[in-house]
Design a protein around this motif. Structure first.
Motif: not given
Length: 338
Positions: A81-84, A88-90, A116-120, A200-204
């Motif tokens: 489950x991505x984006x947790x 999860x950006x596209x 973030x359409x693909x989140x989850x 570190x993830x893509x929160x930046x």
């Protein structure tokens, strides 16, 4: 030589690190950073150890092992489950149509919108095969073993599944897409941003990226022409995904512009056609070629073999496959035609 997929273990860190150094960049799920890889393996161990059948935020790491010498020669990953942990950006490529009555002219403009359409969704990724082993269908074994793992643990995966393909990377390790879009805002090279994201993830991206749509026509030609294109080494992977039922629906990676393929999980061919059976016989040379898997979670193993499914639903498999998977009569396996 015989190969099998199995669950990764902490002691696989060295071969994974050595393979990560061969990726050439743009491979977020397999960074050439020992600490990051150790964290991935630790997270995978926790996922394999969780025995309840519920959708969570798990990451599984599988490795391709040469059973004759124990060498690890490939790897792949699954995310339930991505984006947790972070968004999860596209980029979603869309078209805006405008019409002027005075000019009697219609203009269609392509836009890149941060979404973030693909989140989850679940994700299959991190597939890498050692350059010296890229023959004999081992890439296909790596890719399709993941679908048997999903079929065998279906409740732990989401209704939708995605796969991100690496985009175009130039000979210097740079990305024309990054240079033309996000690189203008971040003041860092593609390699720096890709490495930071892997660790570190893509929160930046959320912190610094403009939220307004980007007009494709305003990008330079080098950036425009690579949108939605896979890296040359990923074209075969894209064809395999399409054969499984994945489709490109105008989602692209925010870093290199590579295509994101999506599918309904239950409609993925190898998942839909996977069959559970009890082993009734082990023979020398039988039936059709197949992928055969056994074991739950950390005991998961998958290899090529031959099968013959009887009218009663039991299965006969070839002796080599039985030896590779360490199974015998009475054991349960899942299989799908090769």
């Amino acid at each position: 030589m015989t190969f099998r997929l199995r669950a990764a273990r902490p002691e696989d860190i060295e071969p994974l690190y050595e393979m990560a150094k061969l990726t050439g960049g743009g491979f977020t799920n397999l960074p050439a950073d020992r600490n990051a890889l150790e964290a991935k393996l630790a997270r995978a161990q926790a996922a394999f150890a969780r025995d309840d059948d519920e959708l969570g935020d798990d990451q599984f790491v599988l490795v391709l092992e040469n059973t004759e010498n124990g060498q690890v020669r490939g790897t792949c990953q699954l995310f339930t489950q991505v984006g947790q942990q972070w968004p999860f950006y596209s980029y979603r490529l869309t078209t805006l149509t405008q019409h002027s009555q005075e000019l009697d002219r219609t203009v269609r403009a392509e836009l890149l919108s941060l979404v973030t359409d693909l989140e989850g969704s679940s994700e299959v990724g991190g597939l890498f095969l050692h350059p010296n082993e890229r023959a004999g269908g081992l890439g296909l074994l790596l890719a399709r073993s993941r679908y048997l793992f999903i079929a065998m643990h279906r409740l732990r995966f989401a209704p939708r599944i995605l796969a991100e393909l690496r985009g175009i990377i130039d000979d210097a390790g740079g990305s024309p897409f990054w240079d033309g879009v996000a690189g203008r805002f971040f003041g860092m090279s593609f390699q720096e941003a890709d490495y930071f994201n892997a660790i570190n993830g893509n929160q930046f991206i959320a912190d610094l990226m403009p939220k307004h749509p980007v007009y494709v026509a305003m990008l330079d030609e080098d950036a425009r022409k690579v949108i939605g294109l896979p890296h040359p080494t990923g074209r075969a992977a894209m064809r395999m995904l399409e054969q499984e039922g994945f489709a490109y629906e105008n989602y692209v990676d925010i870093f290199d512009g590579g295509p994101t393929m999506t599918a309904r999980t239950d409609r993925v061919k190898s998942i839909a056609e996977a069959t559970p059976s009890t082993v009734s016989d082990i023979a020398l040379d039988i039936g059709e070629r197949a992928l055969i898997a056994t074991g739950t979670l950390s005991d998961f193993r998958c290899a090529y073999g031959r099968r013959d499914i009887g009218e009663d639903g039991t299965i006969a498999i070839d002796a080599t496959c039985a030896r590779t998977l360490e199974i015998g009569v009475g054991d349960e396996v899942w299989s799908v035609a090769r």
